[in-house]
Enzyme design. Structure first.
Site, PDB file in Angstrom:
ATOM      1  N   GLN A 273       0.933  -1.262  -0.038  1.00 22.33           N
ATOM      2  CA  GLN A 273       0.006  -0.021  -0.076  1.00 22.33           C
ATOM      3  C   GLN A 273       0.671   1.410  -0.187  1.00 22.33           C
ATOM      4  OE1 GLN A 273      -3.434   0.471  -0.198  1.00 22.33           O
ATOM      5  NE2 GLN A 273      -3.925  -1.886  -0.219  1.00 22.33           N
ATOM      6  N   TYR A 306      -5.221 -13.086  -2.881  1.00 21.95           N
ATOM      7  CA  TYR A 306      -4.202 -11.846  -3.413  1.00 21.95           C
ATOM      8  C   TYR A 306      -3.530 -11.487  -2.184  1.00 21.95           C
ATOM      9  CZ  TYR A 306      -8.139 -12.488  -6.843  1.00 21.95           C
ATOM     10  OH  TYR A 306      -9.081 -13.050  -7.819  1.00 21.95           O
ATOM     11  N   GLU A 330      -1.166 -16.063  -3.659  1.00 24.28           N
ATOM     12  CA  GLU A 330      -0.556 -14.976  -4.178  1.00 24.28           C
ATOM     13  C   GLU A 330      -0.098 -15.434  -5.555  1.00 24.28           C
ATOM     14  OE1 GLU A 330       0.615 -11.358  -5.985  1.00 24.28           O
ATOM     15  OE2 GLU A 330      -0.511 -11.468  -4.307  1.00 24.28           O
ATOM     16  N   ASP A 373      -8.663  -9.335  -1.168  1.00 27.60           N
ATOM     17  CA  ASP A 373      -7.959  -8.093  -1.608  1.00 27.60           C
ATOM     18  C   ASP A 373      -7.289  -8.126  -2.861  1.00 27.60           C
ATOM     19  OD1 ASP A 373      -6.873  -5.664  -1.500  1.00 27.60           O
ATOM     20  OD2 ASP A 373      -5.190  -6.056  -0.485  1.00 27.60           O
ATOM     21  N   CYS A 400      -9.568  -1.316  -4.079  1.00 29.90           N
ATOM     22  CA  CYS A 400      -9.200   0.053  -4.430  1.00 29.90           C
ATOM     23  C   CYS A 400     -10.036   0.505  -5.783  1.00 29.90           C
ATOM     24  CB  CYS A 400      -7.651  -0.085  -4.699  1.00 29.90           C
ATOM     25  SG  CYS A 400      -7.638  -1.241  -6.348  1.00 29.90           S
TER      26      CYS A 400
END
Length: 444
Positions: A273, A306, A330, A373, A400
């Site tokens: 982030q 993720y 991931e 995410d 996001c």
């Protein structure tokens, strides 16, 4: 760009500015045609310069070049090269990355709330108004980016692209970045032979990393010349964006991040982030939703999908303890390797590198809770369907992008799931972006 578009580009019109839309622009109309206008505020009358305007196009794009009737929420832009009025007066478009810098921070957040509400209603049929919360102590919305990506001008100067353009404009400051990035003064360095520069300066003050993407044919001697112009306490690596691999030039190819009581190694372009306060903010929101609902407790079976370098994985492992289990998935190999290093001391964590839909298919299990995410494109229908079939008691969805989130929420609702909680955070001040954390629950 076709001939018709070329003849229309840079023509000026006067329009009344309509509502904000997803993507950082407002909606206006000219002779019945929709024009997406950047650098405006709803309710203004402005002169715009068309930047994409083919006669056969369904809509046009434009920048504001003069404000004829200003909104009371308009403020002086903090960054000259990103200020549309000033940039176009000097004969070039503004750089991207600060498209709401002309709007007061309070109005920025209210506009983002309007976008979120519109996307939820249009794509998920959900009527919901959610406040977009300020994050961090800064009152000016500056100095929050711990990561930044730059282009390089043909003359070898640090620059940034104009919106939806190949044009690179030289810059001499990055007001949204933390001091650790600006103090490198990359704009004073001769960057000839490099196509792109990535910088990471962790908020904890640990060693920064500069990644250089060499142009084709650039020799090692040229990179050595750039290396000599950078401070000795900065790690430097070259990287190939296509391969995602970094080659150490000095120091290390990763940075050390800190969040929620844990240390994280994040390699090269690995995801983290970018707002200095985002990791703690998002972990706190996820834990609050799952813990308060009774979904996250010792012995629970959970998944972090993720998962990146393991930001949420570490917090989940703490919550479920050694009697619980965490599946961390991931897709990026380098980032998954980071997660293995970051979580090596947590035996309750299983780290799998691969596509989420494939891993869910190969490792079916019943989850108490899932943290989802995904990247900006969202999870998609296939992953949502697999998740619902896995039967978790709750999903904490971190997003996001309000459009992909609303679309995925619609998929969950088709399966009988409900939006049980929603928070939105202004983790990207002066841009149109925001972050949301939602709690989704299955039918009773």
């Amino acid at each position: 760009m076709n001939a018709e578009t070329q003849t229309r580009t840079h023509a000026d019109l006067v329009v009344d500015v309509g509502p904000i839309a997803h993507g950082g622009h407002c909606v206006a109309r000219h002779e019945g045609r929709v024009v997406f206008v950047r650098h405006a505020i709803p309710g203004e009358k402005v002169r715009i310069r068309l930047t994409d305007a083919g006669e056969e196009s369904k809509f046009w794009r434009a920048d504001v070049v003069e404000v004829l009737e200003a909104s009371p929420d308009r403020v002086p832009h903090f960054w000259r090269v990103a200020d549309s009025l000033r940039a176009w007066s000097h004969g070039h478009p503004p750089v991207g990355g600060a498209e709401l810098g002309h709007v007061s921070l309070e109005r920025q957040r209210s506009l983002k709330a309007e976008v979120l509400a519109e996307q939820l209603k249009r794509l998920a049929g959900v009527e919901r108004v959610t406040e977009v919360e300020a994050v961090g102590a800064g009152s000016d919305g500056l100095g929050w980016r711990t990561r930044a990506s730059f282009a390089v001008t043909p003359a070898g100067k640090l620059g940034m692209h104009a919106h939806r353009s190949d044009q690179v404009i030289a810059i001499r400051e990055m007001p949204l970045a933390v001091p650790g990035i600006n103090e490198l003064r990359l704009w004073d360095i001769d960057l000839q032979g490099v196509d792109r520069v990535e910088v990471a300066a962790p908020a904890n003050g640990s060693r920064p990393l500069v990644l250089l993407a060499p142009a084709a044919g650039t020799r090692a001697k040229r990179l050595s010349g750039i290396l000599a112009q950078l401070p000795d306490d900065v790690s430097v690596a070259s990287f190939d964006p296509a391969k995602g691999e970094a080659l150490q030039l000095r120091g290390r190819t990763w940075v050390q991040e800190t969040a929620a009581g844990h240390e994280y190694r994040v390699t090269g372009e690995g995801f983290w982030q970018i707002h200095r306060d985002a990791p703690d903010t998002l972990v706190g929101a996820v834990k609050e939703f799952l813990h308060d609902g009774g979904y996250l407790e010792p012995g629970a079976v959970v998944a972090d999908l993720y998962a990146g370098a393991g930001l949420f994985t570490a917090a989940l492992a703490d919550a479920v303890g050694v009697t619980g289990s965490v599946l961390s998935v991931e897709g990026a190999p380098g980032t998954s390797r980071d997660a293995r290093k970051n979580l090596h001391g947590a035996p309750q964590v299983e780290i799998v590198q691969g596509r989420v839909e494939r891993v869910l298919r190969q490792k079916p299990r019943n989850f108490d809770a899932v943290v989802l995410d995904p990247p900006r494109a969202g999870a998609g229908k296939a992953v949502v369907s697999q998740l619902m079939a896995a039967g978790p008691r709750a999903v904490a969805y971190v997003s996001c992008d309000p459009a992909s989130f609303a679309r995925d929420l619609g998929y969950f609702q088709q399966g009988g799931w409900s939006l049980a909680g929603l928070r939105a955070f202004d983790l990207y001040p002066h841009t149109h972006h925001m972050e949301t954390v939602a709690l989704l629950t299955p039918p009773a």
